[in-house]
Motif scaffolding. Sequence first.
Motif, PDB file in Angstrom:
ATOM      1  N   ILE A  49       0.837  -1.202   0.000  1.00 31.81           N
ATOM      2  CA  ILE A  49       0.000   0.000   0.000  1.00 31.81           C
ATOM      3  C   ILE A  49       0.869   1.248   0.000  1.00 31.81           C
ATOM      4  N   LEU A  50       1.986   1.189   0.671  1.00 31.14           N
ATOM      5  CA  LEU A  50       2.924   2.315   0.681  1.00 31.14           C
ATOM      6  C   LEU A  50       3.428   2.615  -0.722  1.00 31.14           C
ATOM      7  N   GLU A  51       3.621   1.585  -1.513  1.00 29.33           N
ATOM      8  CA  GLU A  51       4.149   1.727  -2.869  1.00 29.33           C
ATOM      9  C   GLU A  51       3.068   2.133  -3.864  1.00 29.33           C
ATOM     10  N   ASP A  52       1.878   1.556  -3.735  1.00 31.03           N
ATOM     11  CA  ASP A  52       0.880   1.715  -4.803  1.00 31.03           C
ATOM     12  C   ASP A  52      -0.459   2.277  -4.340  1.00 31.03           C
ATOM     13  N   GLY A  53      -0.717   2.282  -3.051  1.00 29.16           N
ATOM     14  CA  GLY A  53      -2.047   2.594  -2.548  1.00 29.16           C
ATOM     15  C   GLY A  53      -2.526   4.014  -2.805  1.00 29.16           C
ATOM     16  N   PRO A  54      -3.786   4.295  -2.471  1.00 24.46           N
ATOM     17  CA  PRO A  54      -4.388   5.601  -2.748  1.00 24.46           C
ATOM     18  C   PRO A  54      -4.258   6.578  -1.581  1.00 24.46           C
ATOM     19  N   PHE A  55      -3.206   6.442  -0.792  1.00 21.80           N
ATOM     20  CA  PHE A  55      -3.062   7.269   0.399  1.00 21.80           C
ATOM     21  C   PHE A  55      -1.688   7.925   0.468  1.00 21.80           C
ATOM     22  N   ALA A  56      -1.676   9.105   1.052  1.00 20.04           N
ATOM     23  CA  ALA A  56      -0.438   9.717   1.531  1.00 20.04           C
ATOM     24  C   ALA A  56      -0.625   9.853   3.036  1.00 20.04           C
ATOM     25  N   ILE A  57      -0.064   8.935   3.790  1.00 14.30           N
ATOM     26  CA  ILE A  57      -0.226   8.953   5.244  1.00 14.30           C
ATOM     27  C   ILE A  57       0.750   9.979   5.804  1.00 14.30           C
ATOM     28  N   LEU A  58       0.234  10.884   6.613  1.00 18.15           N
ATOM     29  CA  LEU A  58       1.019  12.025   7.075  1.00 18.15           C
ATOM     30  C   LEU A  58       1.620  11.794   8.458  1.00 18.15           C
ATOM     31  N   LEU A  59       0.803  11.383   9.409  1.00 16.61           N
ATOM     32  CA  LEU A  59       1.280  11.333  10.793  1.00 16.61           C
ATOM     33  C   LEU A  59       0.249  10.686  11.700  1.00 16.61           C
ATOM     34  N   PHE A  60       0.693  10.354  12.890  1.00 16.05           N
ATOM     35  CA  PHE A  60      -0.182   9.996  13.990  1.00 16.05           C
ATOM     36  C   PHE A  60       0.005  11.063  15.064  1.00 16.05           C
ATOM     37  N   PRO A  61      -1.052  11.800  15.433  1.00 19.62           N
ATOM     38  CA  PRO A  61      -0.900  12.826  16.469  1.00 19.62           C
ATOM     39  C   PRO A  61      -0.491  12.208  17.803  1.00 19.62           C
ATOM     40  N   LEU A  62       0.213  12.992  18.597  1.00 12.17           N
ATOM     41  CA  LEU A  62       0.531  12.590  19.961  1.00 12.17           C
ATOM     42  C   LEU A  62      -0.605  12.997  20.888  1.00 12.17           C
ATOM     43  N   LYS A  63      -0.865  12.184  21.875  1.00  8.95           N
ATOM     44  CA  LYS A  63      -1.767  12.553  22.954  1.00  8.95           C
ATOM     45  C   LYS A  63      -0.903  13.055  24.095  1.00  8.95           C
ATOM     46  N   GLN A  64      -1.145  14.305  24.543  1.00  2.24           N
ATOM     47  CA  GLN A  64      -0.309  14.926  25.569  1.00  2.24           C
ATOM     48  C   GLN A  64      -1.134  15.216  26.825  1.00  2.24           C
ATOM     49  N   TYR A  65      -0.515  14.996  27.973  1.00  2.35           N
ATOM     50  CA  TYR A  65      -1.191  15.174  29.251  1.00  2.35           C
ATOM     51  C   TYR A  65      -0.352  16.071  30.160  1.00  2.35           C
ATOM     52  N   GLY A  66      -1.056  16.843  30.974  1.00  2.00           N
ATOM     53  CA  GLY A  66      -0.414  17.558  32.061  1.00  2.00           C
ATOM     54  C   GLY A  66      -0.788  16.891  33.369  1.00  2.00           C
ATOM     55  N   VAL A  67       0.210  16.562  34.196  1.00  2.08           N
ATOM     56  CA  VAL A  67      -0.024  15.795  35.420  1.00  2.08           C
ATOM     57  C   VAL A  67       0.722  16.443  36.582  1.00  2.08           C
ATOM     58  N   ARG A  68       0.038  16.681  37.679  1.00  3.10           N
ATOM     59  CA  ARG A  68       0.692  17.232  38.865  1.00  3.10           C
ATOM     60  C   ARG A  68       1.787  16.279  39.346  1.00  3.10           C
ATOM     61  N   SER A  69       2.858  16.861  39.862  1.00  7.24           N
ATOM     62  CA  SER A  69       4.006  16.053  40.290  1.00  7.24           C
ATOM     63  C   SER A  69       3.677  15.154  41.472  1.00  7.24           C
ATOM     64  N   THR A  70       2.585  15.428  42.154  1.00  8.97           N
ATOM     65  CA  THR A  70       2.174  14.576  43.282  1.00  8.97           C
ATOM     66  C   THR A  70       1.605  13.240  42.828  1.00  8.97           C
ATOM     67  N   VAL A  71       1.235  13.146  41.534  1.00  7.71           N
ATOM     68  CA  VAL A  71       0.693  11.898  40.979  1.00  7.71           C
ATOM     69  C   VAL A  71       1.839  11.008  40.520  1.00  7.71           C
ATOM     70  N   LYS A  72       1.855   9.792  40.974  1.00  6.99           N
ATOM     71  CA  LYS A  72       2.961   8.881  40.673  1.00  6.99           C
ATOM     72  C   LYS A  72       2.489   7.727  39.781  1.00  6.99           C
ATOM     73  N   ASN A  73       3.442   7.212  39.017  1.00  7.33           N
ATOM     74  CA  ASN A  73       3.241   6.024  38.157  1.00  7.33           C
ATOM     75  C   ASN A  73       2.378   6.290  36.934  1.00  7.33           C
ATOM     76  N   PHE A  74       2.235   7.547  36.528  1.00  7.45           N
ATOM     77  CA  PHE A  74       1.421   7.842  35.352  1.00  7.45           C
ATOM     78  C   PHE A  74       2.163   7.406  34.089  1.00  7.45           C
ATOM     79  N   ILE A  75       1.492   6.668  33.252  1.00  3.36           N
ATOM     80  CA  ILE A  75       1.993   6.281  31.940  1.00  3.36           C
ATOM     81  C   ILE A  75       0.984   6.776  30.919  1.00  3.36           C
ATOM     82  N   ALA A  76       1.438   7.564  29.943  1.00  6.16           N
ATOM     83  CA  ALA A  76       0.517   8.182  28.994  1.00  6.16           C
ATOM     84  C   ALA A  76      -0.195   7.127  28.159  1.00  6.16           C
ATOM     85  N   PRO A  77      -1.546   7.083  28.207  1.00  6.21           N
ATOM     86  CA  PRO A  77      -2.302   6.140  27.375  1.00  6.21           C
ATOM     87  C   PRO A  77      -2.733   6.788  26.062  1.00  6.21           C
ATOM     88  N   PRO A  78      -2.894   6.012  25.002  1.00  5.08           N
ATOM     89  CA  PRO A  78      -3.389   6.572  23.747  1.00  5.08           C
ATOM     90  C   PRO A  78      -4.808   7.115  23.854  1.00  5.08           C
TER      91      PRO A  78
END
Length: 528
Positions: free
Chosen positions: A486-515
């Motif tokens: 599909i990359l070679e012949d397909g009907p798409f120009a795939i541009l990007l996947f946006p990032l999901k960004q979070y702001g978290v207070r430093s008092t919160v521990k063990n946060f792992i950013a989920p999609p």
Amino acid sequence: MKKCGVCIGVLVLMAMFGFSASLSYAEVPKDILVVGMQAGDVVSLDPAKAYEFASSGAVKQIYDNLVDFKVGDYTEPIPELAESWEIGEDGKTWTFHIRQGVKFASGNPVNADAVVFSLQRVVKLEDTPSWVLTQWGITPDSITKIDDYTVQVVLDQKYAPGMFLSCLAYTVGSIVDPAVVMEHEQDGDMGKAWMSDHSAGSGPFILEQWNRNESIILKANENYWKGTPPFKRVIIRDINEPTNQMILLEKGDLDIAWDLLPDQIKKLRDNPDIGIYETSTLYTRYIGMNVGYEPLSKSEVRKAIRYAIDYDSIVDDIFQGAAIKTQTFIPKGMFGYNPAMPYNLDLEKAKKLLADAGYPDGFEVDLTCYPEPPAPDIAVKIQSDLAKIGIKVNVVQMVSAQLYEKYRAQQLQLVLAQWGADYWDPDANAKPFAHSTTAGPEAPIKQLAWRNKYANVETSKLVDQAAQELDKDKRAELYEQITNMILEDGPFAILLFPLKQYGVRSTVKNFIAPPSFSDYDFFTLSKE
């Protein structure tokens, strides 16, 4: 002094939980977690009906599934209520062994009866997300109890294990307490009306209150089988405006801001009291090219367009770095991801490809996008990029509902769109992007390739083969082959996947950013 609506809501919640009105909200004890997010899309908190962003995430905190994914690793499902499972020799008979000793919040046991009831209930209610189960040919009769802690599910044919297990990890795979649900049945609705704003799960939290357009309040499940939840309550504040989320996060009125934009993230990066977390999402931004429009029917023209796009500028300038440049359709972090990126800005190569295709002077084409940012900015950038190789692009803005209606009817030439996978398996993207044996009305899968009138018998066969391949390594090879084709012949120009960004207070521990919210578990957090 005039108080904002959000602040008044905070004071009301404090009063409910017995805190003095003289306290600032930032002084709420550490056993309460407060999250600000856009939660206005919630329709129901019944796992058989919940299908929206915030509702799916709230359901995740209340219920357990047979299987789950570890936060931050979505390549391999892991056991949850099912401690083990096996597939029969026919490849379609699944046997799940239920973990013993687990109780619902009510104190009732989680057993085979509960699993059978829960899955059958989704199928019988036939609500919006039920397709996630019924696509496997599952009917009420194909879900049976073998003994008190063993359940058998028979599919209509064999499928790759990761596909089916990924769907069982989704919201509709939540296991509910049959006794509690049926106690509140009304007119044969299997408890659906009551379950909209009540809960009957075995997860770490219980739904205490849903105040529409204000908050979802969860309280700790003292019977939770993994241990005592880290918070007595989780308060999900419905705050639609990201700027308000940022302000409240800075003040300490929120522990987590869920919907911050790149501008706000930049302002927060130097704040020592706030951590910034980010991860790739399941949503790809792409250009669709309708091969029914004569110039776009030629593979050389589609390649020329891909070589003319300044991908880095879109990522760095329009998304302010909050995106991952990607040119294949399986997102990073998902099994089957292909990191290949052969298309870099090369105007000379693009011009030569156009000339080879018979369009040395370019051509004119419409590019349709919806008006919500950043789509118009991306469209204008594409317009500028393609002008450099002689392609005149007319940018047409159209509200999303109208755009997708025309797109599904194959009526657009170039379209700037996005696609999000419904579950963590490459098949969720392979079918829409690479499966179309015909561009006509008899096409079996009328998704993205079909919308662009693109038919590829070879990739379609490979997608079907990958969906049934039980060997994980062989399956990975198939997806690499499909994405490269599909990359070679397909009907798409795939541009990007946006990032999901979070702001978290430093008092919160063990946060792992989920999609997304539906991939997260507040039980894994703690707060100092």
